[in-house]
Motif scaffolding. Structure first.
Motif, short mmCIF file in Angstrom:
data_model
loop_
_atom_site.label_atom_id
_atom_site.label_comp_id
_atom_site.label_asym_id
_atom_site.label_seq_id
_atom_site.Cartn_x
_atom_site.Cartn_y
_atom_site.Cartn_z
N UNK A 135 -27.84 19.11 -22.07
CA UNK A 135 -29.24 19.50 -21.92
C UNK A 135 -30.15 18.36 -22.39
N UNK A 136 -29.88 17.83 -23.56
CA UNK A 136 -30.65 16.71 -24.11
C UNK A 136 -30.00 15.40 -23.66
N UNK A 137 -30.82 14.37 -23.48
CA UNK A 137 -30.33 13.07 -22.99
C UNK A 137 -29.23 12.50 -23.87
N UNK A 138 -29.40 12.57 -25.18
CA UNK A 138 -28.40 12.03 -26.10
C UNK A 138 -27.08 12.80 -25.99
N UNK A 139 -27.17 14.12 -25.88
CA UNK A 139 -25.97 14.95 -25.73
C UNK A 139 -25.29 14.66 -24.39
N UNK A 140 -26.09 14.44 -23.35
CA UNK A 140 -25.54 14.13 -22.03
C UNK A 140 -24.74 12.83 -22.07
N UNK A 141 -25.29 11.81 -22.72
CA UNK A 141 -24.58 10.53 -22.84
C UNK A 141 -23.24 10.72 -23.55
N UNK A 142 -23.25 11.51 -24.63
CA UNK A 142 -22.02 11.75 -25.38
C UNK A 142 -21.00 12.49 -24.54
#
Length: 158
Positions: A135-142
């Motif tokens: 959902x969040x960009x940082x979580x998506x990258x991970x």
């Protein structure tokens, strides 16, 4: 890890089932998931997954994969705790539902094999069961980074 497979479509070959099971076992080892863990994978058509998507996510369209993580707590939910839980019940991650029709469509759209798309969706759903989100960009990258790492290490590349 004990994986229960349900094929509502009768379109999944024994080779496909074996490949998905081996890939999910590999992903479980990659994440150091205990061997006594359980989960299920259901293969369905677009109509079936659309009903689930509508009823549980409020989106009245077919989707490719939906995960129901049993360990995830919703708002205002309390965790269920059993005494000596580790000795009584194996850990159950939850359920993954994959639309085989969407898998076929997306494999064509992205220009890779049905097997690669099926593996991608299985790992994607598996990561959701283990608390990853995008959902969040940082979580998506991970999550997407880990997803690619697992698929590449297994040898299932685009």
């Amino acid at each position: 890890m004990d994986i229960t497979f349900i094929d509502e479509t009768t379109k999944i070959s024994e080779a496909n089932l074996k490949e998905v099971e081996e890939l999910l076992q590999f992903a479980a080892d990659f994440l150091k998931i205990s061997e006594d863990t359980e989960m299920s994978v259901t293969f369905m058509d677009n109509a079936g997954i659309q009903v689930i998507n509508r009823d549980y996510r409020g989106k009245d369209v077919p989707t490719d994969v939906i995960s129901f993580a049993l360990e995830e707590e919703g708002e205002d939910e309390l965790p269920i705790i059993f005494e000596d839980e580790e000795e009584v019940f194996p850990r159950n991650l939850g359920d993954i539902m994959i639309s085989i029709e969407r898998t076929e469509e997306q494999a064509l759209e992205y220009g890779h094999s049905f097997e690669r798309e099926l593996g991608f969706l299985a790992v994607h759903g598996f990561l959701h069961l283990n608390g990853y989100d995008h959902i969040e960009t940082e979580d998506e990258k991970e999550m997407f980074g880990l997803q690619k790492e697992i698929l590449d290490a297994y040898g299932l590349k685009r």
